[in-house]
Design an enzyme around this catalytic site. Structure first.
Site, mmCIF file in Angstrom:
data_model
loop_
_atom_site.group_PDB
_atom_site.id
_atom_site.type_symbol
_atom_site.label_atom_id
_atom_site.label_comp_id
_atom_site.label_asym_id
_atom_site.label_seq_id
_atom_site.Cartn_x
_atom_site.Cartn_y
_atom_site.Cartn_z
ATOM 1 N N HIS A 143 0.794 -1.233 0.000
ATOM 2 C CA HIS A 143 0.000 0.000 0.000
ATOM 3 C C HIS A 143 0.830 1.288 0.000
ATOM 4 C CE1 HIS A 143 -3.568 -2.346 0.317
ATOM 5 N NE2 HIS A 143 -3.601 -2.514 1.626
ATOM 6 N N GLU A 147 -12.126 -2.496 -1.707
ATOM 7 C CA GLU A 147 -11.115 -1.612 -2.291
ATOM 8 C C GLU A 147 -11.193 -1.685 -3.818
ATOM 9 O OE1 GLU A 147 -7.329 -2.855 -0.476
ATOM 10 O OE2 GLU A 147 -8.588 -3.794 1.025
ATOM 11 N N HIS A 179 -9.421 2.704 1.715
ATOM 12 C CA HIS A 179 -9.332 1.513 2.547
ATOM 13 C C HIS A 179 -10.293 1.572 3.734
ATOM 14 C CE1 HIS A 179 -7.414 -2.082 4.112
ATOM 15 N NE2 HIS A 179 -6.591 -2.094 3.083
HETATM 16 C C1 BGC Z 1 -4.527 -6.164 2.011
HETATM 17 C C2 BGC Z 1 -4.210 -7.065 3.174
HETATM 18 C C3 BGC Z 1 -3.668 -6.216 4.309
HETATM 19 C C4 BGC Z 1 -4.679 -5.146 4.632
HETATM 20 C C5 BGC Z 1 -4.228 -4.204 5.709
HETATM 21 C C6 BGC Z 1 -5.552 -5.178 2.454
HETATM 22 O O1 BGC Z 1 -5.906 -4.339 1.409
HETATM 23 O O2 BGC Z 1 -4.971 -6.876 0.893
HETATM 24 O O3 BGC Z 1 -3.329 -8.079 2.819
HETATM 25 O O4 BGC Z 1 -3.399 -7.004 5.428
HETATM 26 O O5 BGC Z 1 -5.001 -4.401 3.492
HETATM 27 O O6 BGC Z 1 -3.061 -3.573 5.389
#
Ligand code: BGC
Length: 353
Positions: free
Chosen positions: A112, A319, A186
């Site tokens: 991310h 997402e 998110h």
């Molecule tokens: C990811 C996960 C991650 C989470 C929190 C999600 O978008 O796909 O693997 O643990 O975000 O960071």
């Protein structure tokens, strides 16, 4: 009918003030966002008998978002995520023959956007008011080389609430050097409004005939599999509990769902329904994919809204984005942005009874 208010939400260690903006449609849909991380902090919607509840995880004040235990968890509650949502295989990618490395922020993975992604930046803000909408436009310049990515990237994220009570999030970006971009929001949804509860009683629907299987690191393998006869088949409204408890190896790998769905269209891409409260969330997006994450790694290390500690499956993230690791997967839609092009994306969230 529509209003927008702003107030101070807290102060960063740098001394900079953080502002919370609240967009209100008839006291029926109330959305708050802050300039730190261009973060979506609150989302009130009505249930049966008009009962208003906040349906996104978050914190009561800025201090909550700055807690060390939360920051170290990299769970991005309500954040704008960028430049690249998800993982990048080998933590590197090549553009025009140049290989770029990106830093690891979670174990052996660049996730991310990296160590200090867009979720940890203070964005500039501008309030927009028209007769049929209220909005906050956030702007951030991500400098050339930030978190390993090339190009000065100018990014605008706008949260807009219209006179039908629909919330849309618009993304726009331009660069001065070829780069990659795949942002998302998110937010963690739990339509019951009670974050001590899990989302296993929610009914979920995704208009997707296929999903992307992952490896042990959560990285898409590059295959595109049919959802038919798998626990990823949400083409009809399906209760989450049995799917989350399925013994399918892809569910076992991550303790739930943490997968991208290949969307069939932008019409009602996904729908989440909570039978007890009657609240329903409808998501439309122009993006080809929906990364569904059922809060598998949420641990009660930190204190959230109203003192609640968020546990496993306390919420679900929807997402909207291009597929993860698209830059290393030739069959996935491109996430490359060139000089002179404009990146545009839009997702609409509608909460109804
Ligand atoms: C990811 C996960 C991650 C989470 C929190 C999600 O978008 O796909 O693997 O643990 O975000 O960071």
């Amino acid at each position: 009918m529509l209003s927008i208010q702003q107030r101070m939400f807290g102060t960063l260690p740098s001394g900079q003030e953080v502002t919370l903006f609240t967009l209100n449609f008839r006291d029926q849909v109330i959305v708050s966002v802050m300039d730190f991380g261009a973060t979506w902090t609150h989302f009130y919607g009505k249930g049966r008998e008009g009962k208003l509840a906040d349906v996104v995880l978050g914190f009561d004040d800025l201090e909550g978002y700055l807690q060390e235990d939360y920051q170290n968890n990299y769970c991005y509650i309500g954040s704008t995520v960028g430049r690249i949502a998800g993982r990048i295989k080998g933590n590197q990618f090549t553009l025009d023959g140049v290989t770029y490395s990106v830093p690891l922020n979670t174990g052996t993975i660049h996730l991310h956007g990296g160590m200090e992604g867009w979720d940890r930046k203070l964005w500039q803000s501008k309030v927009l008011e028209q007769s049929d909408l209220v909005a906050v436009e956030f702007y951030y310049r991500s400098p050339d080389g930030e978190e390993g990515y090339p190009g000065n990237l100018d990014v605008w994220v706008t949260y807009e609430l219209n006179d039908k009570g629909e919330l849309s999030i618009h993304y726009k970006a331009t660069t001065d050097k070829k780069t990659i971009i795949n942002p998302t929001n998110h937010a963690y949804f739990n339509l019951s409004g009670d974050f001590n509860e899990t989302i296993s009683d929610h009914i979920f629907k995704v208009d997707a005939d296929a999903f992307l299987p992952i490896d042990a690191q959560g990285m898409p393998t590059g295959e595109i599999l049919k959802v038919e006869s798998t626990p990823f088949d949400f083409r009809k409204p399906t209760i989450l509990k049995p799917q989350l408890e399925s013994d399918h190896s892809q569910i076992g790998l991550v303790g739930g769902i943490d997968h991208s769905f290949v969307l069939n269209s932008s019409e009602n891409s996904a729908e989440l329904y909570h039978p007890t409260s009657g609240r329903r969330l409808i998501v439309h997006t122009v993006e080809p994919g929906l990364q569904v994450y059922t809060g598998n790694s949420l641990r009660s290390d930190f204190v959230g809204k109203k003192g609640v500690r968020y546990g496993k499956h306390a919420a679900i993230c929807l997402e909207t984005q291009h597929f993860p690791d698209a830059i290393n997967q030739p069959s996935f839609d491109s996430v490359v942005l060139d000089v002179g092009e404009e990146f545009q994306s839009k997702t609409v969230f509608v909460i109804t009874v």
